[in-house]
Write a protein that holds these residues in place. Sequence first.
Motif, short mmCIF file in Angstrom:
data_model
loop_
_atom_site.label_atom_id
_atom_site.label_comp_id
_atom_site.label_asym_id
_atom_site.label_seq_id
_atom_site.Cartn_x
_atom_site.Cartn_y
_atom_site.Cartn_z
N HIS A 79 -3.67 31.26 -18.69
CA HIS A 79 -4.91 30.61 -19.14
C HIS A 79 -4.70 29.14 -19.49
N ARG A 88 -6.83 30.64 -15.25
CA ARG A 88 -7.91 31.54 -15.64
C ARG A 88 -8.74 30.87 -16.72
N ARG A 148 -8.11 33.82 -21.82
CA ARG A 148 -6.84 34.50 -22.02
C ARG A 148 -6.90 35.92 -21.44
#
Length: 424
Positions: free
Chosen positions: A85, A199, A202
């Motif tokens: 992330h 991403r 998370r």
Amino acid sequence: MTLVLVVFLVLVALGMPVAFAIGISGFLFFLTQNLDISIPAQVAVTQTQNFAILAIPLFIFAGNCLNETGLTRRLLDFASALTGHMRAGLGHVSVVSSFMMGGVTSSAIGDATMFGRVLGPAMRERSYAPGFAAGVIGTSAIITTMVPPGTGLILYGTLGEVSIGRLFVAGIVPGVLMTVLLMVAVALTARRYGYPRERAERASVAHVLRAGLRSTWALLFPVILILGLRFGFFTPSEAGAFAVAYALVVGVLFYRELSWARLSRALSNTVTDVGMIMLLIALSGGWGYALTWDRVPQTIMDALLGISENPTLVLLILVIALLVAGMFMDSTVLILLLTTMLVPVAEMAGLDPIHFGIVMVLTLTLGLLTPPIGIVMLVVCQMFRTDVPTYLRQSVYLWLALVTLIVVVILVPETTTWLPELIY
């Protein structure tokens, strides 16, 4: 000894394999000193008779077996779940994976090659600057030398008669610090160049836990080794035998991916790796004998004490010399050639041999990343089709992280001595 060094450098410059250059120049010393020419053969054999050295081929075989079990893929998935992330998530994955893989590969060159092939295509797809991508893969690979069971630490402990178990433990804190500093450097570079996140959010706790459970056997490997050495369940050589058994059991019974074909490939790779290292160890015996005969450690110590009697300043001078040497020669070769010479110097200067060992191995390994002939540097630059100046320029934050680490480890010896004292 000066003639021996000159001949060695000339042979290397002419392109002779380093092992043979070491052997020929070492043999020349015995001819010039009118010593019995049977001594070089005796010394070469003696070099290989040290029982602790048996740990090296065993750990290499264990690492090759574990690499054939799908363990690398599981660790990459776990690292991606933890850091995907973040900005330039693949850079963070490389750093974290190298820390977790240290106990498996034990080789900076092998780690750089493997992660360059695995993560390189994805980095190019996301338009990472080639110098930055090469820098991330290269600098991350250095972490493997600090996480047990690093081959460099085994060689230093064996030749310098220093506890290998304590060295394994001493490398953990510098390894963690290096991981954190490189992650900060990746984050700063990502913000500077505007790299996106892998991403948007998370990974869920459940996803991270599942990925971690699939990597359990790899993560337990260095922990079991350290505990076994600490509580006397096995010696370093016996730890190597345990590592092989561990790798085979994990590959056959738990992951069920270690086929006969993969085992054959692991054996073939091990023969190549071990043959190179053991030939270097055997032929370096002549150098060790020559250094002792000419009292080189005492001469170096006298010269250093003529500059300063401050142990920290002496260590700084040695680090600068090691960095320069590491720019021109492989770290394994330098550990073999310099350990028997510099350990007595460090002890006479009042330096802890554990602290000095971590600093020495770390400094020499950094030479793999530096011009003109750093092997890891050349490998990653070739993989990402970039030149050395671009690699250096686009990896500036990564280099600052490594310089910071070296300075901290030198000035704060407790980073290497605290944990061994606590555990032992």
